[in-house]
Write a protein that holds these residues in place. Structure first.
Motif, PDB file in Angstrom:
ATOM      1  N   PRO A 164      23.934  25.118   9.312  1.00  0.00           N
ATOM      2  CA  PRO A 164      22.900  25.313  10.333  1.00  0.00           C
ATOM      3  C   PRO A 164      21.545  24.778   9.876  1.00  0.00           C
ATOM      4  CG  PRO A 164      24.099  27.363   9.895  1.00  0.00           C
ATOM      5  CD  PRO A 164      24.441  26.403   8.803  1.00  0.00           C
ATOM      6  N   MET A 165      20.869  24.073  10.765  1.00  0.00           N
ATOM      7  CA  MET A 165      19.537  23.536  10.495  1.00  0.00           C
ATOM      8  C   MET A 165      18.661  23.744  11.723  1.00  0.00           C
ATOM      9  SD  MET A 165      20.382  19.925   8.563  1.00  0.00           S
ATOM     10  CE  MET A 165      21.822  19.777   7.484  1.00  0.00           C
ATOM     11  N   CYS A 166      17.360  23.823  11.483  1.00  0.00           N
ATOM     12  CA  CYS A 166      16.416  24.010  12.581  1.00  0.00           C
ATOM     13  C   CYS A 166      15.059  23.475  12.152  1.00  0.00           C
ATOM     14  CB  CYS A 166      16.315  25.486  12.964  1.00  0.00           C
ATOM     15  SG  CYS A 166      15.601  26.529  11.675  1.00  0.00           S
ATOM     16  N   ALA A 167      14.082  23.575  13.051  1.00  0.00           N
ATOM     17  CA  ALA A 167      12.713  23.199  12.708  1.00  0.00           C
ATOM     18  C   ALA A 167      12.172  24.190  11.673  1.00  0.00           C
ATOM     19  CB  ALA A 167      11.853  23.213  13.962  1.00  0.00           C
ATOM     20  N   ALA A 223      16.882  19.810  17.442  1.00  0.00           N
ATOM     21  CA  ALA A 223      16.620  20.897  16.496  1.00  0.00           C
ATOM     22  C   ALA A 223      15.263  20.727  15.831  1.00  0.00           C
ATOM     23  CB  ALA A 223      17.730  20.947  15.446  1.00  0.00           C
ATOM     24  N   ALA A 224      14.932  19.509  15.426  1.00  0.00           N
ATOM     25  CA  ALA A 224      13.655  19.252  14.750  1.00  0.00           C
ATOM     26  C   ALA A 224      12.468  19.549  15.656  1.00  0.00           C
ATOM     27  CB  ALA A 224      13.599  17.808  14.270  1.00  0.00           C
ATOM     28  N   GLN A 225      12.665  19.419  16.962  1.00  0.00           N
ATOM     29  CA  GLN A 225      11.591  19.683  17.915  1.00  0.00           C
ATOM     30  C   GLN A 225      11.543  21.141  18.374  1.00  0.00           C
ATOM     31  OE1 GLN A 225      10.936  16.710  21.017  1.00  0.00           O
ATOM     32  NE2 GLN A 225      12.225  15.254  19.920  1.00  0.00           N
ATOM     33  N   VAL A 229      18.955  25.847  17.069  1.00  0.00           N
ATOM     34  CA  VAL A 229      19.601  25.657  15.766  1.00  0.00           C
ATOM     35  C   VAL A 229      20.831  24.778  15.952  1.00  0.00           C
ATOM     36  CG1 VAL A 229      20.658  26.800  13.778  1.00  0.00           C
ATOM     37  CG2 VAL A 229      18.800  27.921  15.020  1.00  0.00           C
ATOM     38  N   ALA A 230      21.014  23.821  15.073  1.00  0.00           N
ATOM     39  CA  ALA A 230      22.131  22.883  15.179  1.00  0.00           C
ATOM     40  C   ALA A 230      22.981  22.922  13.917  1.00  0.00           C
ATOM     41  CB  ALA A 230      21.620  21.463  15.406  1.00  0.00           C
ATOM     42  N   LEU A 231      24.281  22.712  14.088  1.00  0.00           N
ATOM     43  CA  LEU A 231      25.174  22.504  12.953  1.00  0.00           C
ATOM     44  C   LEU A 231      25.214  21.009  12.670  1.00  0.00           C
ATOM     45  CD1 LEU A 231      28.256  24.845  13.577  1.00  0.00           C
ATOM     46  CD2 LEU A 231      26.685  24.912  11.638  1.00  0.00           C
ATOM     47  N   LEU A 232      24.795  20.627  11.466  1.00  0.00           N
ATOM     48  CA  LEU A 232      24.663  19.204  11.138  1.00  0.00           C
ATOM     49  C   LEU A 232      25.277  18.912   9.777  1.00  0.00           C
ATOM     50  CD1 LEU A 232      20.959  18.743  12.291  1.00  0.00           C
ATOM     51  CD2 LEU A 232      22.990  17.850  13.459  1.00  0.00           C
ATOM     52  N   PRO A 233      25.786  17.676   9.588  1.00  0.00           N
ATOM     53  CA  PRO A 233      26.348  17.297   8.281  1.00  0.00           C
ATOM     54  C   PRO A 233      25.249  17.156   7.238  1.00  0.00           C
ATOM     55  CG  PRO A 233      26.350  15.426   9.795  1.00  0.00           C
ATOM     56  CD  PRO A 233      25.936  16.613  10.599  1.00  0.00           C
ATOM     57  N   ARG A 245      11.403  17.681   7.788  1.00  0.00           N
ATOM     58  CA  ARG A 245      11.589  17.573   9.248  1.00  0.00           C
ATOM     59  C   ARG A 245      12.560  18.641   9.737  1.00  0.00           C
ATOM     60  NH1 ARG A 245      15.097  14.235  12.584  1.00  0.00           N
ATOM     61  NH2 ARG A 245      14.100  13.870  14.623  1.00  0.00           N
ATOM     62  N   LEU A 246      13.564  18.952   8.918  1.00  0.00           N
ATOM     63  CA  LEU A 246      14.531  19.991   9.218  1.00  0.00           C
ATOM     64  C   LEU A 246      14.588  20.975   8.056  1.00  0.00           C
ATOM     65  CD1 LEU A 246      17.498  17.876  10.678  1.00  0.00           C
ATOM     66  CD2 LEU A 246      16.133  19.545  11.961  1.00  0.00           C
ATOM     67  N   ALA A 247      15.001  22.195   8.357  1.00  0.00           N
ATOM     68  CA  ALA A 247      15.190  23.211   7.318  1.00  0.00           C
ATOM     69  C   ALA A 247      16.614  23.737   7.396  1.00  0.00           C
ATOM     70  CB  ALA A 247      14.199  24.358   7.509  1.00  0.00           C
ATOM     71  N   ARG A 248      17.247  23.847   6.240  1.00  0.00           N
ATOM     72  CA  ARG A 248      18.596  24.419   6.194  1.00  0.00           C
ATOM     73  C   ARG A 248      18.492  25.931   6.088  1.00  0.00           C
ATOM     74  NH1 ARG A 248      23.643  22.750   2.185  1.00  0.00           N
ATOM     75  NH2 ARG A 248      24.958  24.543   2.712  1.00  0.00           N
ATOM     76  N   LEU A 249      19.351  26.648   6.824  1.00  0.00           N
ATOM     77  CA  LEU A 249      19.228  28.097   6.905  1.00  0.00           C
ATOM     78  C   LEU A 249      20.085  28.846   5.892  1.00  0.00           C
ATOM     79  CD1 LEU A 249      19.094  28.472  10.792  1.00  0.00           C
ATOM     80  CD2 LEU A 249      17.202  28.615   9.166  1.00  0.00           C
ATOM     81  N   PHE A 250      21.349  28.456   5.711  1.00  0.00           N
ATOM     82  CA  PHE A 250      22.261  29.206   4.854  1.00  0.00           C
ATOM     83  C   PHE A 250      23.091  28.255   3.995  1.00  0.00           C
ATOM     84  CE2 PHE A 250      21.762  31.505   8.910  1.00  0.00           C
ATOM     85  CZ  PHE A 250      21.096  32.630   8.447  1.00  0.00           C
TER      86      PHE A 250
END
Length: 290
Positions: A164-167, A223-225, A229-233, A245-250
């Protein structure tokens, strides 16, 4: 069987466009002339190559069988003629790649490939994992999945687990997987990704109502905007994480597939194709493939 070259070319172009009109534009002929060439070819073969439908053309089984062989033949002729233009023999390589892989992995390393194989003139096009190598005249394509595609020779390149990643502005309020239930969870067209991630995280997947995207690059941009929250590689968005630009959550990741180099089984592997495959698999510092 002696078949007229003009008729074969007219069929190949018409099959790529599924349109006599667009084929005529490419060949600088009239639509009537292209149609007549195809009719003559069908007559010589004794088999229909197209089905005429209200919105254009559709290939018959015979047409689908003939097209890859013609694309391969005309591509080799074109590549040979292209090589005559310079002092040294050059070979054109047409590659299709999933946009996420192209931007996140291939482009940052493209200079290395060009330095190692200057004889290859790479022509790169991007796609969102829906591609027809024969119809688009591609030598090979990089796509995401399980490697099981009918009629294709496949070579596994890498797995890219999702996280998971988000702004960064959102990250402070999401401390546990349960907190995600209060957020908009952005989705890809692969509908079970979030369910698999929550299972790996030991939690229950909430009802998913967020927007659906057909490409990870657009998903990441949303997600960056701050759209959710998005699941991203992780491996393909490392630069976005490093730049903030993005932050990883877990730390929890889930693997739902991998990237594969694919080509038609009927396609002869050229020197350029071999060079490209070998380079993709070449161990290098900092390379996910090494």
């Amino acid at each position: 069987m002696d078949l007229p070259l003009n008729a074969l070319r007219a069929f190949e172009v018409s099959a790529r466009h599924l349109s006599f009109t667009r084929a005529a534009q490419e060949l600088h002929l009239t639509q009537t002339a292209v149609s007549q060439h195809v009719k003559n070819l069908e007559h010589r073969l004794g088999k229909p190559l197209f089905r005429r439908i209200p919105r254009g053309l559709a290939l018959t089984d015979e047409g689908m069988a003939l097209l890859p062989a013609l694309v391969d033949a005309f591509s080799r002729v074109s590549a040979t003629l292209e090589s005559f233009k310079g002092a040294h023999k050059r070979e054109v390589l047409s590659v299709g790649a999933v946009g996420t892989f192209a931007v996140g992995w291939l482009l940052p390393r493209l200079r290395d490939f060009q330095a190692r194989h200057p004889f290859v003139e790479l022509r790169l096009s991007t796609h969102n994992n829906r591609i027809d190598l024969a119809a688009e005249g591609l030598d090979c394509a990089i796509r995401f999945g399980d490697g099981q595609w009918q009629g294709l020779q496949t070579r596994h390149l890498l797995d890219t687990p999702l996280a998971p990643m988000c702004a960064p502005s959102m990250a402070h309020r999401i401390r546990t997987p349960a907190d995600l239930a209060r957020e908009t969870l952005l989705r890809s067209y692969r509908t079970d990704e979030w369910a698999q991630w929550f299972e790996a995280a030991g939690g229950k997947c909430p009802l998913l109502t967020g927007p659906v995207f057909d490409a990870s690059l657009v998903l990441a941009d949303a997600a960056a905007q701050g759209a959710g929250v998005a699941l991203l590689p992780v491996a393909l968005f490392d630069r976005d994480l490093q730049s903030g630009r993005l932050a990883r959550l877990f730390d929890v990741e889930v693997n739902v597939g991998g990237y594969w180099l694919t080509r038609l089984k009927t396609r002869r592997k050229s020197a350029a194709m071999k060079a490209f495959q070998d380079w993709l698999e070449l161990p290098r510092a900092g390379s996910p493939l090494g």
